[in-house]
Design a protein around this motif. Structure first.
Motif, PDB file in Angstrom:
ATOM      1  N   ASP A  83     -38.032  25.044 -24.812  1.00  0.00           N
ATOM      2  CA  ASP A  83     -38.934  24.655 -25.727  1.00  0.00           C
ATOM      3  C   ASP A  83     -38.710  23.416 -26.619  1.00  0.00           C
ATOM      4  O   ASP A  83     -39.636  22.442 -26.661  1.00  0.00           O
ATOM      5  N   THR A  84     -37.588  23.321 -27.416  1.00  0.00           N
ATOM      6  CA  THR A  84     -37.337  22.298 -28.467  1.00  0.00           C
ATOM      7  C   THR A  84     -36.099  21.968 -28.142  1.00  0.00           C
ATOM      8  O   THR A  84     -35.506  20.834 -29.115  1.00  0.00           O
ATOM      9  N   ALA A  85     -35.029  22.348 -27.512  1.00  0.00           N
ATOM     10  CA  ALA A  85     -33.787  22.048 -27.568  1.00  0.00           C
ATOM     11  C   ALA A  85     -33.597  20.880 -26.504  1.00  0.00           C
ATOM     12  O   ALA A  85     -34.294  20.681 -25.542  1.00  0.00           O
ATOM     13  N   MET A 107     -36.077  28.620 -35.890  1.00  0.00           N
ATOM     14  CA  MET A 107     -36.226  28.149 -34.238  1.00  0.00           C
ATOM     15  C   MET A 107     -37.475  28.422 -33.620  1.00  0.00           C
ATOM     16  O   MET A 107     -37.968  27.806 -32.668  1.00  0.00           O
ATOM     17  N   ASP A 149     -36.941  34.382 -26.774  1.00  0.00           N
ATOM     18  CA  ASP A 149     -36.256  34.122 -28.168  1.00  0.00           C
ATOM     19  C   ASP A 149     -34.946  33.910 -28.133  1.00  0.00           C
ATOM     20  O   ASP A 149     -34.060  34.151 -27.140  1.00  0.00           O
ATOM     21  N   ALA A 150     -34.461  32.990 -28.980  1.00  0.00           N
ATOM     22  CA  ALA A 150     -33.128  32.520 -29.032  1.00  0.00           C
ATOM     23  C   ALA A 150     -32.065  33.521 -29.942  1.00  0.00           C
ATOM     24  O   ALA A 150     -30.947  33.267 -29.770  1.00  0.00           O
ATOM     25  N   SER A 151     -32.546  34.274 -30.730  1.00  0.00           N
ATOM     26  CA  SER A 151     -31.801  35.261 -31.509  1.00  0.00           C
ATOM     27  C   SER A 151     -31.999  36.736 -31.129  1.00  0.00           C
ATOM     28  O   SER A 151     -31.099  37.601 -31.650  1.00  0.00           O
ATOM     29  N   SER A 152     -32.975  37.288 -30.509  1.00  0.00           N
ATOM     30  CA  SER A 152     -33.372  38.571 -30.087  1.00  0.00           C
ATOM     31  C   SER A 152     -33.591  38.670 -28.518  1.00  0.00           C
ATOM     32  O   SER A 152     -34.285  38.073 -28.143  1.00  0.00           O
ATOM     33  N   PRO A 155     -29.136  36.253 -25.857  1.00  0.00           N
ATOM     34  CA  PRO A 155     -28.988  35.492 -27.001  1.00  0.00           C
ATOM     35  C   PRO A 155     -27.311  35.687 -27.612  1.00  0.00           C
ATOM     36  O   PRO A 155     -26.792  34.819 -28.234  1.00  0.00           O
ATOM     37  N   LYS A 183     -27.458  26.269 -31.328  1.00  0.00           N
ATOM     38  CA  LYS A 183     -27.980  27.382 -32.314  1.00  0.00           C
ATOM     39  C   LYS A 183     -26.654  27.524 -33.361  1.00  0.00           C
ATOM     40  O   LYS A 183     -27.005  27.699 -34.652  1.00  0.00           O
ATOM     41  N   ASP A 227     -24.701  31.508 -24.642  1.00  0.00           N
ATOM     42  CA  ASP A 227     -26.253  31.015 -24.913  1.00  0.00           C
ATOM     43  C   ASP A 227     -26.087  30.461 -26.264  1.00  0.00           C
ATOM     44  O   ASP A 227     -26.135  31.257 -27.312  1.00  0.00           O
ATOM     45  N   THR A 228     -26.000  29.220 -26.103  1.00  0.00           N
ATOM     46  CA  THR A 228     -25.831  28.164 -27.377  1.00  0.00           C
ATOM     47  C   THR A 228     -27.092  27.598 -27.786  1.00  0.00           C
ATOM     48  O   THR A 228     -27.279  27.011 -28.853  1.00  0.00           O
ATOM     49  N   MET A 229     -28.016  27.420 -26.826  1.00  0.00           N
ATOM     50  CA  MET A 229     -29.264  26.693 -27.014  1.00  0.00           C
ATOM     51  C   MET A 229     -30.170  27.219 -27.941  1.00  0.00           C
ATOM     52  O   MET A 229     -30.319  28.276 -28.099  1.00  0.00           O
ATOM     53  N   SER A 230     -30.625  26.281 -29.069  1.00  0.00           N
ATOM     54  CA  SER A 230     -31.362  26.807 -30.048  1.00  0.00           C
ATOM     55  C   SER A 230     -32.996  26.806 -29.397  1.00  0.00           C
ATOM     56  O   SER A 230     -33.191  26.078 -28.726  1.00  0.00           O
ATOM     57  N   GLY A 231     -33.651  27.633 -30.207  1.00  0.00           N
ATOM     58  CA  GLY A 231     -35.285  27.672 -29.699  1.00  0.00           C
ATOM     59  C   GLY A 231     -35.443  28.402 -28.412  1.00  0.00           C
ATOM     60  O   GLY A 231     -34.554  29.004 -27.923  1.00  0.00           O
ATOM     61  N   ARG A 268     -33.143  37.101 -21.432  1.00  0.00           N
ATOM     62  CA  ARG A 268     -32.157  36.245 -22.077  1.00  0.00           C
ATOM     63  C   ARG A 268     -31.090  37.008 -22.858  1.00  0.00           C
ATOM     64  O   ARG A 268     -31.563  37.873 -23.487  1.00  0.00           O
TER      65      ARG A 268
END
Lengths: 168, 93
Positions: free
Chosen positions: A70-72, B17, A40-43, A145, B32, A150-154, A143
Motif C-alpha cells: 500500500d505504502t512501502a 502505518m 495490517d503490518a502490526s496485527s 507481522p 517496519k 515480515d519487515t515491510m511497513s504499511g 499475513r
C-alpha cells in the motif's frame, strides 16, 4: 497427467467475526478497479476461502499469491497459508469445528522502484491435512507481522491467489 | 511528561502505518523496524526538548497553560504544517 488450477480473488474471501480480518478495499484505479484485502503490518489478520479439490490426485499443492504494498517501497512480507480438508460422506468431522493443519509460511520481498507494483510469490503447501480427491477445503490466508521476514511497513494488499495440484 | 511506555510507542507506530495511506502521504520509505526507531526517537526528542519548547512559548500562555495544552498546541501546529488533510478547520470550509 494434468495440473488443475483454481483462482481466488479478494472479493471471494470470507471472514470470522471473532478473528481480526483484513479490510476489503475496492480501489477504483485510474482505468480499472483493483479490489484487495489490506493486511495490517502490526496485527495478524485472517481471510478464508472455501473450495473443492476437484480431481486432486496426489502430491503437494502450489499456491501463487499476488500482492502489492500500500505504502512501502522495500521490506519483506510473510504470508501464512493453512488448509483444512474434509472428505464428504466419509469424514465424520463436524464441519463447523474442523481444525487447520500446520501453517506454511511463504515470504516475499518488495522489489522496489514503484511502491504499488504487483508481486507474486510461489509457495509449496505440504501440510495437506490428508487431502483427497474432491474434498471440501478451507484455506486460511494470513499475513504474519511477527515473522522475522515480515519487515515491510504499511499494509500488504492481497489481490488474488492461484492454487494448483496434479490430477494423478 | 515522561516518555511514552513501550506499548504506547508500539501503538503509535502501528497507527502511523495505517494512517499513512489514509492521509495520502505517499510511500513509507523504510521498513517496519526503521519506522519504529523513528517513533522512539521522536518521543525521546520531545522529552528532551520540553524545556526549550516551553521557553519558546510566549507569556502569558507559557505560565497559564497546562503541559497537555502546550503539547496539543504543538500537535496542531505540526499537523497544519503537513497540510489541510491533517488539520482542516471550520474556517477552511
Amino acid at each position: 497427467m494434468g495440473t488443475i488450477k483454481q483462482h481466488f480473488s479478494a472479493p471471494m474471501a470470507d471472514f470470522r467475526a471473532a478473528t481480526a480480518f483484513p479490510q476489503y478495499i475496492r480501489n477504483d484505479g485510474t482505468n480499472f478497479p483493483v479490489p484487495v484485502l489490506a493486511y495490517d503490518a502490526s496485527s495478524e489478520e485472517d481471510a478464508f476461502f472455501l473450495f473443492r479439490a476437484i480431481n486432486y490426485g496426489s502430491g503437494n499443492l502450489t499456491i501463487t499469491i499476488n500482492w502489492y504494498a500500500d505504502t512501502a517501497t522495500s521490506g519483506g512480507v510473510s504470508w501464512g497459508v493453512s488448509l483444512a480438508c474434509i472428505t464428504p460422506n466419509t469424514d465424520t468431522q463436524d464441519i463447523e469445528t474442523k481444525a487447520f493443519a500446520t501453517e506454511t509460511i511463504i515470504s516475499d520481498t518488495h522489489l522496489g522502484t514503484t511502491g504499488q507494483r504487483d508481486h507474486d510469490v510461489v509457495g509449496t503447501l505440504s501440510n495437506l491435512d490428508s487431502l483427497a480427491a474432491d474434498d471440501l477445503v478451507a484455506l486460511k490466508l494470513a499475513r504474519k507481522p511477527a515473522d522475522a521476514g515480515d519487515t515491510m511497513s504499511g499494509d500488504a494488499n492481497f489481490v488474488f491467489f492461484t492454487i494448483a495440484w496434479s490430477d494423478t | 511528561m515522561a516518555v511514552l511506555a513501550d506499548e504506547d510507542r508500539r501503538r503509535v507506530w502501528a497507527h502511523a502505518m495505517r494512517m499513512w495511506s489514509t492521509f495520502g502521504l505517499g510511500a513509507i520509505p523504510v521498513v517496519k523496524a526503521d519506522l519504529r526507531a523513528a517513533v522512539d526517537a521522536t518521543d525521546t526528542w520531545i522529552d528532551n526538548n520540553q524545556a526549550s519548547y516551553n521557553q519558546a512559548l510566549t507569556q502569558p500562555f507559557r505560565g497559564s497553560a497546562s503541559a497537555a495544552q502546550k503539547t496539543l498546541l504543538l500537535c496542531f501546529v505540526a499537523m497544519r504544517r503537513v497540510g489541510l488533510s491533517m488539520l482542516r478547520t471550520e474556517e477552511d470550509g
